[in-house]
Design an enzyme around this catalytic site. Structure first.
Site, short mmCIF file in Angstrom:
data_model
loop_
_atom_site.label_atom_id
_atom_site.label_comp_id
_atom_site.label_asym_id
_atom_site.label_seq_id
_atom_site.Cartn_x
_atom_site.Cartn_y
_atom_site.Cartn_z
CE1 TYR A 56 -25.73 -21.43 -5.20
CE2 TYR A 56 -25.57 -21.75 -7.77
CZ TYR A 56 -24.80 -21.16 -5.93
OH TYR A 56 -24.02 -19.96 -6.72
CE LYS A 107 -25.92 -16.63 -3.96
NZ LYS A 107 -25.19 -16.65 -2.20
CB THR A 150 -23.67 -17.33 -8.05
OG1 THR A 150 -23.42 -18.07 -9.41
CG2 THR A 150 -25.19 -17.37 -8.06
CG ASP A 151 -21.22 -16.97 -13.32
OD1 ASP A 151 -21.64 -17.63 -12.70
OD2 ASP A 151 -19.54 -17.36 -13.86
CD GLU A 152 -24.14 -21.70 -11.03
OE1 GLU A 152 -25.05 -22.42 -11.25
OE2 GLU A 152 -23.12 -22.56 -10.35
P1 NAD Z 1 -19.78 -23.21 0.54
O1 NAD Z 1 -20.70 -24.41 0.11
O2 NAD Z 1 -17.74 -23.20 0.07
O3 NAD Z 1 -19.71 -22.45 2.31
C1 NAD Z 1 -20.84 -22.00 2.26
C2 NAD Z 1 -21.07 -21.88 3.72
O4 NAD Z 1 -22.28 -20.95 4.35
C3 NAD Z 1 -20.21 -23.24 4.97
O5 NAD Z 1 -19.47 -22.99 5.77
C4 NAD Z 1 -22.14 -23.69 5.82
O6 NAD Z 1 -21.74 -24.49 6.43
C5 NAD Z 1 -22.77 -22.43 5.85
N1 NAD Z 1 -23.59 -22.20 5.78
C6 NAD Z 1 -25.19 -22.57 4.62
N2 NAD Z 1 -25.91 -22.70 5.19
C7 NAD Z 1 -25.21 -21.80 5.95
C8 NAD Z 1 -27.35 -21.29 7.10
N3 NAD Z 1 -28.34 -21.83 7.39
N4 NAD Z 1 -26.66 -20.71 8.14
C9 NAD Z 1 -25.49 -19.90 7.92
N5 NAD Z 1 -24.28 -20.65 7.25
C10 NAD Z 1 -24.58 -21.65 6.55
O7 NAD Z 1 -19.74 -22.36 -0.55
P2 NAD Z 1 -18.79 -21.26 -1.29
O8 NAD Z 1 -18.47 -21.89 -2.44
O9 NAD Z 1 -17.61 -20.75 -0.38
O10 NAD Z 1 -19.80 -19.99 -1.16
C11 NAD Z 1 -19.89 -18.38 -1.03
C12 NAD Z 1 -20.44 -17.78 -1.49
O11 NAD Z 1 -20.65 -17.90 -2.88
C13 NAD Z 1 -22.26 -18.84 -1.67
O12 NAD Z 1 -23.76 -17.71 -1.52
C14 NAD Z 1 -22.08 -18.62 -3.30
O13 NAD Z 1 -23.21 -18.65 -3.59
C15 NAD Z 1 -21.69 -17.78 -4.11
N6 NAD Z 1 -21.09 -18.46 -5.28
C16 NAD Z 1 -19.94 -18.91 -4.82
C17 NAD Z 1 -18.93 -19.47 -6.13
C18 NAD Z 1 -17.87 -20.55 -6.36
O14 NAD Z 1 -17.33 -20.54 -7.26
N7 NAD Z 1 -18.19 -21.04 -4.94
C19 NAD Z 1 -18.64 -18.02 -7.20
C20 NAD Z 1 -19.98 -17.54 -7.22
C21 NAD Z 1 -20.74 -16.95 -6.10
O1 DAU Z 2 -20.35 -19.94 -11.48
C1 DAU Z 2 -20.23 -19.88 -9.53
C2 DAU Z 2 -20.90 -20.81 -9.43
O2 DAU Z 2 -19.91 -22.17 -9.37
C3 DAU Z 2 -21.19 -20.71 -8.32
O3 DAU Z 2 -22.30 -20.24 -7.98
C4 DAU Z 2 -21.06 -21.97 -7.47
O4 DAU Z 2 -21.56 -22.27 -5.98
C5 DAU Z 2 -20.13 -23.08 -8.02
O5 DAU Z 2 -20.31 -24.37 -7.44
C6 DAU Z 2 -19.80 -23.32 -8.59
O6 DAU Z 2 -21.17 -24.22 -9.69
P1 DAU Z 2 -21.16 -25.29 -10.85
O7 DAU Z 2 -21.72 -25.90 -11.15
O8 DAU Z 2 -19.70 -24.21 -12.21
O9 DAU Z 2 -19.43 -25.18 -9.71
P2 DAU Z 2 -19.01 -27.63 -10.17
O10 DAU Z 2 -17.53 -27.39 -9.41
O11 DAU Z 2 -20.28 -27.99 -9.24
O12 DAU Z 2 -19.18 -27.51 -11.37
C7 DAU Z 2 -17.57 -26.83 -12.22
C8 DAU Z 2 -18.32 -27.72 -14.26
O13 DAU Z 2 -17.83 -29.46 -14.01
C9 DAU Z 2 -19.96 -27.69 -14.70
O14 DAU Z 2 -19.81 -27.65 -15.33
C10 DAU Z 2 -19.85 -29.46 -13.52
C11 DAU Z 2 -18.60 -29.90 -13.87
N1 DAU Z 2 -18.13 -30.80 -13.38
C12 DAU Z 2 -18.88 -30.42 -12.29
C13 DAU Z 2 -18.23 -32.01 -10.83
C14 DAU Z 2 -18.76 -32.17 -9.03
C15 DAU Z 2 -17.96 -32.64 -13.39
O15 DAU Z 2 -17.45 -32.65 -15.04
N2 DAU Z 2 -18.15 -32.98 -13.28
C16 DAU Z 2 -17.94 -33.45 -11.42
O16 DAU Z 2 -17.97 -34.01 -10.84
#
Ligand code: NAD
Ligand code: DAU
Length: 339
Positions: A153, A157, A125-127
């Site tokens: 988190y 990562k 992730t970019d985080e």
């Molecule tokens: P998500 O939370 O929707 O899905 C995570 C999945 O992993 C779920 O199906 C969960 O059951 C499974 N899981 C959790 N713990 C586990 C374990 N111990 N063993 C096996 N399975 C397990 O997450 P997402 O948003 O789809 O993100 C997927 C990946 O991409 C993550 O690694 C996250 O860090 C990365 N990522 C997410 C975003 C985003 O915007 N959502 C952006 C950049 C990177």
């Molecule tokens: O940048 C990549 C990341 O993006 C991934 O690595 C993470 O897995 C993914 O969850 C996401 O993280 P964020 O913290 O950016 O996503 P989230 O949807 O939780 O929040 C997006 C923005 O919105 C953040 O600035 C917090 C804000 N927010 C979020 C929630 C849930 C609100 O203002 N209100 C809310 O209720």
């Protein structure tokens, strides 16, 4: 190619499973997922009907379970999506983030080493880069930006990324890493900003914006992220990190206002800010564009409309999550037995 996808019952992993099955008629996908609260087998309903797909309910931190799956399936590539992914949950309960995100990654790297898996890709992730100031729009994260994490988190990562690179340097493990910005699209769990706002507006609940809503995220449609990972797995240089992002920065308030406008309803409320809230994420995707020819294809205006439409036409999917009944799906499909 046989690809082992971990976390495939989650948001991005689920989209990736369909991306591969649709794009490559001869590929097979082995999905490993623990089905935590974020894992939903209903997401994989279509894939489960495909003979090229197999699902294992298993925990990536369970060495013995991973050994068994690797020994049986002998994948050509592993793509690790499995993670605890929600920043707010990491603030209230960090330990499971360390276990899954760090130890789980190490267990998979060991399994790859033991079974000689030709390719391992870590979905990061970019985080891991921390955040950028709001008043410096000229700054972007590149692959050489120092790691500087804010939340448990992102710290977990970043730790996993370091382990992946250590396995490359020490053991010559065939690894790649992608660091992507915020994704949005179908099957996004309704605790994250965009699906939370869409489903809350549809159910007449308030739309909780943290702080002033001025924090900036760089949104990418999930299919574009899947395409980037696919290119890296098939053609990325080993030991390399690739940033993935769409130059599509929006304040949270802009995003929520757009959703309200599309739906024609939704009451925004300002709530307490997230602790340690990162201000701005912005990716420089030059490397992946130059090396692998990747470009984002979906503009935010189109992507957000498609996403809202998807939630309107897939009410049962998110209503089952909100009611908790999605947890019963696995039992119905498998009678509670792990494969
Ligand atoms: P998500 O939370 O929707 O899905 C995570 C999945 O992993 C779920 O199906 C969960 O059951 C499974 N899981 C959790 N713990 C586990 C374990 N111990 N063993 C096996 N399975 C397990 O997450 P997402 O948003 O789809 O993100 C997927 C990946 O991409 C993550 O690694 C996250 O860090 C990365 N990522 C997410 C975003 C985003 O915007 N959502 C952006 C950049 C990177
Ligand atoms: O940048 C990549 C990341 O993006 C991934 O690595 C993470 O897995 C993914 O969850 C996401 O993280 P964020 O913290 O950016 O996503 P989230 O949807 O939780 O929040 C997006 C923005 O919105 C953040 O600035 C917090 C804000 N927010 C979020 C929630 C849930 C609100 O203002 N209100 C809310 O209720």
């Amino acid at each position: 190619m046989k690809i082992l996808v971990t976390g495939g019952a989650g948001f991005i992993g689920g989209n990736f499973v369909y991306y591969i099955l649709n794009k490559y008629p001869h590929d097979r996908v082995v999905c490993v997922d623990k089905l935590t609260y974020a894992g939903n087998l209903e997401t994989l309903e279509g894939a489960l009907a495909d003979p090229r797909f197999v699902f294992y309910k298993a925990d990536i931190t369970n060495r013995r379970a991973m050994d068994g799956i690797f020994a049986k399936e002998k994948p050509d590539a592993v793509v690790n999506f499995a993670a605890e992914s929600h920043v707010d949950r990491s603030i209230s309960n960090p330990s499971v983030f360390l276990k899954t995100n760090i130890l789980g990654t190490q267990v998979l790297l060991e399994a790859c080493r033991k079974y000689g898996t030709p390719r391992y890709h870590q979905v990061s992730t970019d985080e891991v880069y921390g955040d950028l100031p709001l008043d410096r729009p000229d700054l972007f994260f590149t692959e050489t930006t120092p790691l500087h994490t804010s939340s448990p988190y992102s710290a977990s990562k970043a730790s996993a990324d370091l382990l992946v690179l250590a396995y490359y340097r020490t053991y010559g493990a065939p690894v790649t890493i992608s660091r992507c910005s915020n994704n949005y699209g179908p099957y996004h769990f309704p605790e994250k900003l965009i699906p939370l706002m869409i489903t809350s507006a549809l159910e007449g609940r308030p739309l909780p914006v943290y702080g002033t809503g001025a924090n900036v995220r760089d949104w990418l449609y999930v299919e574009d992220h899947c395409a980037a990972i696919d290119l890296i797995v098939r053609g990325g240089r080993l030991g390399e990190v690739y940033n993935v992002g769409g130059h599509n920065e929006k304040t949270n308030l802009e995003v929520v206002q757009t959703i309200v406008k599309i739906l024609g309803k939704g009451e925004i409320v300002y709530v307490k800010d997230r602790a340690g809230h990162d201000l701005r994420y912005a990716i420089d995707p030059t490397k992946i564009r130059n090396e692998l020819g990747w470009e984002p294809t979906v503009k935010f205006d189109d992507g957000i409309r498609r996403t809202v439409d998807w939630y309107l036409t897939h009410r049962a999917w998110w209503e089952h999550i909100l009611s908790g009944s999605y947890k019963r799906y696995y039992k119905k499909m498998y009678g509670g037995a792990s494969k």
